[in-house]
Design an enzyme around this catalytic site. Structure first.
Site, PDB file in Angstrom:
ATOM      1  N   SER A 182     -53.831  -0.079  10.502  1.00 37.01           N
ATOM      2  CA  SER A 182     -54.951   0.553  10.473  1.00 37.01           C
ATOM      3  C   SER A 182     -55.451   0.490   8.905  1.00 37.01           C
ATOM      4  O   SER A 182     -54.649   0.503   7.949  1.00 37.01           O
ATOM      5  CB  SER A 182     -54.903   1.926  10.595  1.00 37.01           C
ATOM      6  N   TYR A 228     -51.355  10.696   9.968  1.00 36.43           N
ATOM      7  CA  TYR A 228     -51.396   9.524  11.055  1.00 36.43           C
ATOM      8  C   TYR A 228     -51.504   8.243   9.823  1.00 36.43           C
ATOM      9  O   TYR A 228     -50.604   7.360  10.249  1.00 36.43           O
ATOM     10  CB  TYR A 228     -52.672   9.649  11.402  1.00 36.43           C
ATOM     11  N   LYS A 236     -48.636   4.821   9.751  1.00 36.56           N
ATOM     12  CA  LYS A 236     -48.849   3.495   9.889  1.00 36.56           C
ATOM     13  C   LYS A 236     -48.202   2.648   8.548  1.00 36.56           C
ATOM     14  O   LYS A 236     -47.788   1.515   8.797  1.00 36.56           O
ATOM     15  CB  LYS A 236     -50.218   3.230   9.804  1.00 36.56           C
TER      16      LYS A 236
END
Length: 390
Positions: free
Chosen positions: A163, A187, A191
Site C-alpha cells: 500500500s 495498518y 505493510k
C-alpha cells in the site's frame, strides 16, 4: 494454450483490493480487488485459481459472478483446459489458522501450487489505531504463517498487496519507490513489516521470488457491471460512498470534507486513482515476472525481490472526485467543509515510472471511465451483491 493450468492461490479472492482511508474516506480499501484479480488471471486461460477468503468484508457470490463472466468470454468450441480455467476452487478459510491454510495446500501437494497472490488483509487506517493487535495478528502474523506453509509445500513465488500508506507523509511528490518507508498508522506499519519480512526471506533463500505492489487508490468496476465493489456497511472510501449516496443506499446528500486548507490546488487532499482492472492487470504482470526465465532481477542479484508503485501518476482532489461523480450520476451532491482530520496527508500521488519500465505496467483508463464504470455497476446492482444473497 498450455498443456496444463498453473494453480495460483489468491487470498482475499472474493474481495476488492485497496488502501485505507485518510481524508474523508478518500484513501480506502477497494473491497473487490480480489475478484478482479481472479478475473484477470482467468482471462489468460493459463491459470486455475484457488481462492482463500474468510468473507470478512466480501461476498462469496462475487466469485460465482467472476466464473460466469469468464465463461461468457470463452471462445467458440472451447477446449477442456479453457473451460477449467473459468472454474474457481474456493475455500472459506481463516489465514490466522495455519491448519486451515495447510489443508488447502495439501489438496495440491508439494510443488502443486505455482504461486500465491496475497491480497487478504484488514485495511482501515482508523480502525487499526483502535485494535492494533488484531491488525498485527491478521496482517503480519498470518503473512508469516502463509510464507511458512508455502515453503513447506515448495511454493516460492509470492505477489504481495502492499500500500502507498507505507510512505506515510512523503517528502517528494510524485512518490518514487526509493522513498523511505515511514508509515503513520498501525495498518501502514503492518505493510512495512510484511514487506521487510518478505525482503529478508528472499535474501536468506534464493529459491524465493517475490514482488510487493504498493497500491494507490483503486476505483471503478468491470465495464460489464457484473462485478464491482460492494463493501459491507457504510462505504469507507470516497467513490463508493458517492455512488451509494446517488443510488439512495446512504441517505444523506451532504458530504463532509475534512479540510480545505491543504497546500493543494483547491485546498482538499489529493490522491492518485487508478482503474481496478488496470490494478488487477499489474498483479498478472508481477506474477509473470516471477517466472524462472524472467530477466527482471538481473544476473545473480542479492535477492529476487522488488517493490513497485501501481498508480497513474496523476492526482485528483476530493472536490474533483465529487465533480466527476456528479457528471457520471447526475446527482446533486452538497458538501460541507469541516476541520482537518488527524493523520491526513495532503498529497499522495505515485511515480509509476519503475513499474511501467520494468513490468510493462499501464493504467490508461481515466477518472471519467472509473466513475462511469462504478456508476454502471451501482445502477445495475443497487443493493450490490445483496440482491443475489437475499
Amino acid at each position: 494454450m498450455p498443456e496444463v493450468l498453473k494453480n495460483v492461490i489468491v487470498t482475499g479472492g472474493a474481495g476488492y483490493i485497496g488502501i485505507p482511508d485518510y481524508s474523508l474516506s478518500i484513501f480506502a480499501p477497494h473491497h473487490g480487488l480480489g475478484s478482479h484479480v481472479v478475473y484477470t488471471l482467468q482471462k489468460t486461460r493459463r491459470f486455475k485459481v484457488v481462492s482463500i477468503d474468510n468473507n470478512h468484508n466480501s461476498h462469496p457470490v462475487a466469485l460465482k459472478r467472476v466464473s460466469e463472466l469468464s465463461r461468457s468470454e470463452l471462445p467458440p468450441n472451447p477446449t477442456e483446459l479453457e473451460i477449467q480455467s473459468t472454474e474457481i476452487d474456493s475455500h472459506n478459510c481463516d489465514l490466522t489458522q495455519p491448519e486451515q491454510v495447510k489443508a488447502v495446500f495439501e489438496r495440491y501437494g508439494k510443488g502443486g501450487i505455482y504461486g500465491v497472490i496475497h491480497i487478504a488483509a484488514y485495511k482501515a487506517v482508523g480502525e487499526s489505531t483502535e485494535i492494533p493487535l488484531t491488525y498485527y495478528a491478521n496482517n503480519v502474523g498470518a503473512t508469516v504463517s502463509l510464507l511458512q506453509t508455502m515453503a513447506q509445500y515448495e511454493c516460492y513465488r509470492f505477489v504481495y498487496s502492499s500500500s502507498a500508506t507505507v510512505y506515510g507523509t512523503p517528502p517528494i511528490i510524485p512518490i518514487p519507490e526509493t522513498t523511505r518507508l515511514q508509515a503513520d498508522s498501525p495498518y501502514g506499519k503492518t505493510k512495512v513489516m510484511s514487506e521487510t519480512i518478505i525482503d529478508d526471506l528472499c535474501h536468506a533463500d534464493k529459491r524465493w521470488r517475490a514482488i510487493s505492489l504498493r497500491y494507490f487508490n483503486p476505483a471503478g468496476a468491470h465495464p460489464s457491471g457484473y462485478i464491482g465493489e460492494d463493501p459491507r456497511g457504510r462505504p469507507g472510501n470516497l467513490l463508493p460512498l458517492l455512488a451509494h449516496m446517488a443510488i439512495g443506499r446512504v441517505k444523506e446528500s451532504t458530504l463532509k470534507v475534512f479540510g480545505n486548507d491543504y497546500p493543494t490546488p483547491d485546498g482538499t487532499c489529493v490522491r492518485d486513482y487508478l482503474h481496478i482492472i488496470d490494478l488487477a492487470s499489474g498483479h498478472l504482470l508481477a506474477l509473470d515476472a516471477l517466472e524462472g526465465d524472467s530477466t527482471l532481477f538481473g544476473n545473480n542479484p542479492d535477492a529476487y525481490y522488488k517493490a513497485y508503485n501501481l498508480g497513474r501518476g496523476q492526482g485528483y482532489s476530493v472536490l474533483q472526485i465529487v465533480e466527476a461523480m456528479r457528471k457520471a450520476t447526475g446527482f446533486d451532491y452538497k458538501q460541507e467543509i469541516i476541520g482537518r482530520r488527524r493523520g491526513d496527508v495532503p498529497d499522495l500521488t505515485a511515480d509509476p515510472t519503475l513499474a511501467e519500465k520494468e513490468l510493462g505496467f499501464k493504467a490508461p483508463q481515466d477518472l471519467t471511465t472509473m466513475c462511469r464504470d462504478l456508476w454502471n455497476w451501482q445502477t445495475k446492482n443497487p443493493l450490490g451483491y445483496g440482491g443475489d444473497e437475499a
